[in-house]
Scaffold this motif. Structure first.
Motif, PDB file in Angstrom:
ATOM      1  N   TYR A 139      44.121  37.821  13.780  1.00 33.98           N
ATOM      2  CA  TYR A 139      45.352  38.025  15.182  1.00 33.98           C
ATOM      3  C   TYR A 139      45.713  39.626  14.188  1.00 33.98           C
ATOM      4  O   TYR A 139      46.122  39.381  13.937  1.00 33.98           O
ATOM      5  N   GLU A 140      45.808  40.397  15.677  1.00 38.25           N
ATOM      6  CA  GLU A 140      46.972  41.426  14.891  1.00 38.25           C
ATOM      7  C   GLU A 140      48.009  41.496  16.573  1.00 38.25           C
ATOM      8  O   GLU A 140      48.136  41.398  18.002  1.00 38.25           O
ATOM      9  N   VAL A 141      49.196  41.410  16.093  1.00 38.85           N
ATOM     10  CA  VAL A 141      50.297  40.876  17.074  1.00 38.85           C
ATOM     11  C   VAL A 141      51.132  41.695  17.448  1.00 38.85           C
ATOM     12  O   VAL A 141      51.974  42.102  16.648  1.00 38.85           O
ATOM     13  N   CYS A 182      51.543  41.466  22.944  1.00 36.36           N
ATOM     14  CA  CYS A 182      49.979  41.581  22.889  1.00 36.36           C
ATOM     15  C   CYS A 182      49.401  40.766  21.375  1.00 36.36           C
ATOM     16  O   CYS A 182      49.115  41.451  20.420  1.00 36.36           O
ATOM     17  N   ILE A 183      48.302  40.024  22.140  1.00 37.63           N
ATOM     18  CA  ILE A 183      47.700  39.457  20.285  1.00 37.63           C
ATOM     19  C   ILE A 183      46.021  40.580  20.780  1.00 37.63           C
ATOM     20  O   ILE A 183      45.462  40.354  21.789  1.00 37.63           O
ATOM     21  N   LYS A 184      45.609  40.942  19.735  1.00 39.56           N
ATOM     22  CA  LYS A 184      44.903  42.008  19.650  1.00 39.56           C
ATOM     23  C   LYS A 184      43.110  40.724  18.438  1.00 39.56           C
ATOM     24  O   LYS A 184      43.996  40.731  18.231  1.00 39.56           O
ATOM     25  N   PHE A 185      42.213  41.485  19.395  1.00 41.99           N
ATOM     26  CA  PHE A 185      40.804  40.722  18.043  1.00 41.99           C
ATOM     27  C   PHE A 185      39.952  41.943  19.258  1.00 41.99           C
ATOM     28  O   PHE A 185      39.899  42.183  19.905  1.00 41.99           O
ATOM     29  N   ASP A 186      38.969  41.813  18.041  1.00 41.41           N
ATOM     30  CA  ASP A 186      37.295  42.810  18.360  1.00 41.41           C
ATOM     31  C   ASP A 186      37.646  41.507  19.470  1.00 41.41           C
ATOM     32  O   ASP A 186      36.716  40.360  19.327  1.00 41.41           O
TER      33      ASP A 186
END
Length: 124
Positions: free
Chosen positions: A74-76, A88-92
């Motif tokens: 995850y990108e945080v 903000c937690i980002k994932f595909d």
């Protein structure tokens, strides 16, 4: 825990346009601030379960284990312009409903545990 629905909308040029899916989540503490999909990436904004004091604001960021989420892919990002701490937690995004459901559940469970852990530290 009470299950609720989370609708993910596609954000195009700053406007929410298309519903991409509705997901069953467990969020009794109101930890989800907002969520949308932009450029095929889920942006899940999570916050605290209560209003935090000025002293606690930075402590939440300092104590939150971002690295554990990053190790899971995850990108945080810390979102510091809000009243309470927000991540903000980002994932595909995956068109496979079950895969996106699993990712949302995994992130929310991790976040819930982190908020509980941090709250217990701050109470000491």
């Amino acid at each position: 825990m009470e299950s609720k629905g989370l609708v993910l909308m596609e954000k195009v040029e700053g406007i929410l346009q298309n519903e991409l899916g509705s997901y069953e989540i467990e969020d009794d503490n109101g930890l989800i601030f907002k969520a949308f999909v932009e450029n095929n990436v889920v942006n899940l904004f999570l916050t605290t379960d209560r209003d935090v004091s000025d002293d606690e604001y930075n402590e939440f960021y300092d104590l939150y284990n971002i690295e554990a989420l990053e190790l899971e892919g995850y990108e945080v990002e810390e979102v510091e312009e809000e009243y309470n701490p927000v991540w903000c937690i980002k994932f595909d995004f995956d068109n496979d409903h079950l895969k996106t459901q699993e990712r949302l559940t995994e992130v929310l469970e991790f976040h819930t545990n982190e908020i509980e852990r941090i709250n217990s530290i701050l109470k000491q």
